[in-house]
Design a protein around this motif. Structure first.
Motif, mmCIF file in Angstrom:
data_model
loop_
_atom_site.group_PDB
_atom_site.id
_atom_site.type_symbol
_atom_site.label_atom_id
_atom_site.label_comp_id
_atom_site.label_asym_id
_atom_site.label_seq_id
_atom_site.Cartn_x
_atom_site.Cartn_y
_atom_site.Cartn_z
ATOM 1 N N MET A 170 34.267 33.511 30.424
ATOM 2 C CA MET A 170 35.228 34.369 31.118
ATOM 3 C C MET A 170 35.085 35.824 30.680
ATOM 4 O O MET A 170 35.045 36.723 31.497
ATOM 5 N N LEU A 171 34.993 36.073 29.362
ATOM 6 C CA LEU A 171 34.782 37.433 28.877
ATOM 7 C C LEU A 171 33.376 37.897 29.219
ATOM 8 O O LEU A 171 32.412 37.129 29.117
ATOM 9 N N ALA A 221 34.977 38.093 34.018
ATOM 10 C CA ALA A 221 34.245 37.773 35.233
ATOM 11 C C ALA A 221 35.192 37.774 36.429
ATOM 12 O O ALA A 221 36.409 37.605 36.283
ATOM 13 N N GLY A 222 34.628 37.973 37.621
ATOM 14 C CA GLY A 222 35.430 37.966 38.829
ATOM 15 C C GLY A 222 36.122 36.634 39.060
ATOM 16 O O GLY A 222 35.602 35.573 38.694
ATOM 17 N N PRO A 225 44.440 48.556 40.975
ATOM 18 C CA PRO A 225 44.337 47.610 42.090
ATOM 19 C C PRO A 225 42.948 47.013 42.276
ATOM 20 O O PRO A 225 42.824 45.804 42.536
ATOM 21 N N THR A 226 41.907 47.822 42.141
ATOM 22 C CA THR A 226 40.548 47.324 42.369
ATOM 23 C C THR A 226 40.167 46.270 41.345
ATOM 24 O O THR A 226 39.662 45.189 41.689
ATOM 25 N N GLU A 227 40.412 46.555 40.076
ATOM 26 C CA GLU A 227 40.070 45.603 39.026
ATOM 27 C C GLU A 227 40.982 44.379 39.052
ATOM 28 O O GLU A 227 40.531 43.253 38.818
ATOM 29 N N ARG A 244 41.919 35.359 41.444
ATOM 30 C CA ARG A 244 41.442 34.382 42.413
ATOM 31 C C ARG A 244 42.009 34.680 43.804
ATOM 32 O O ARG A 244 43.035 35.345 43.939
ATOM 33 N N ASP A 245 41.351 34.135 44.822
ATOM 34 C CA ASP A 245 41.757 34.435 46.192
ATOM 35 C C ASP A 245 43.153 33.910 46.517
ATOM 36 O O ASP A 245 43.814 34.418 47.421
#
Length: 256
Positions: A1-2, A143-144, A159-161, A167-168
């Motif tokens: 994750m990191l 990670a995204g 907002p972007t980050e 998650r969606d």
């Protein structure tokens, strides 16, 4: 994750005994209290960015007095988090909100703040969470789509980050000082809720809004702590005990 915070790297970080390291060899030590400092030199504007040790200690004393308990309860009700959630608190400070929510619900908790003093305090008290020193205004070292919930409790708003790491089907909860927050000390403030909804409009939809207001009778010592916590310099007159209003607007968004 990191992920590695080094510019143009961002590869996954793996844990070893007392450090995390990426495949390119970038290495970051795990502090004795358990936090990881991923803040890069170009991301700091001073030698010790973020809240000072004095401000961190003042906020913790206020929380230990019960200031913040009403807001904590409201956040828990709005989030309705579950044990299988993965939660990020961006601008977590000394960890009061994330740490207590994680203790109650037992979700996977991650806190980020630019202040080493704040993250160290969080790591020493709330052992079940992962605490990271990083600049949430620039880059969240994850990670995204890593998180089901992102919190910004009177903290950072990126907002972007936030959308990248969420998650969606995830949700975002933002807490803002309401116009009457600490009105006795600094007068009426501006209403920031509508502008904040606009700021997040491109990646989020507002699903609930609530104002949480309470008051507390604070003695002289607690008033000193309030002034330290908000970086308000002491005036020429001595600090007096008084009743103080604490008020926040909570905005609950869904990712779109």
């Amino acid at each position: 994750m990191l992920v590695c915070p080094v510019r143009d790297c961002h590869l996954a970080l793996g844990r070893e005994e007392r450090r995390v390291v990426c495949p390119r060899g970038h290495s970051f030590d795990i502090a004795r209290s358990g936090y990881i400092n991923l803040l890069q030199p170009q991301e700091r504007r001073s030698k010790q960015p973020g809240d000072s040790a004095a401000a961190v200690a003042a906020r913790r004393r206020l929380h230990d007095r019960g200031v913040g308990q009403t807001l904590l309860q409201a956040i828990a009700e709005m989030l309705a988090a579950r044990p299988n959630d993965v939660v990020l608190d961006a601008g977590c400070g000394e960890g009061f909100y994330l740490g207590n929510l994680a203790r109650e619900i037992s979700f996977d908790a991650h806190g980020v703040d630019i202040s080493t003093a704040a993250i160290d305090a969080a790591a020493r008290r709330y052992h079940g969470c992962e605490w990271i020193v990083a600049n949430a205004d620039r880059f969240l070292p994850y990670a995204g789509k890593s998180f089901s919930i992102v919190l910004s409790i009177t903290g950072r708003m990126n907002p972007t980050e936030f959308r990248r790491v969420l998650r969606d089907d995830g949700s975002l909860l933002v807490a803002l000082p309401a116009p009457d927050d600490l009105i006795e000390l600094r007068g009426a403030g501006r209403d920031r809720a509508a502008r904040t909804v606009e700021t997040f409009a491109s990646g989020f939809t507002l699903v609930e809004q609530r104002r949480v207001t309470t008051s507390a009778d604070l003695d002289v010592a607690a008033m000193h702590d309030v002034l330290l916590a908000i970086y308000r310099p002491l005036g020429p007159r001595p600090v007096e005990a008084m009743r103080v209003t604490f008020s926040q607007d909570l905005l609950h968004f869904r990712a779109t």
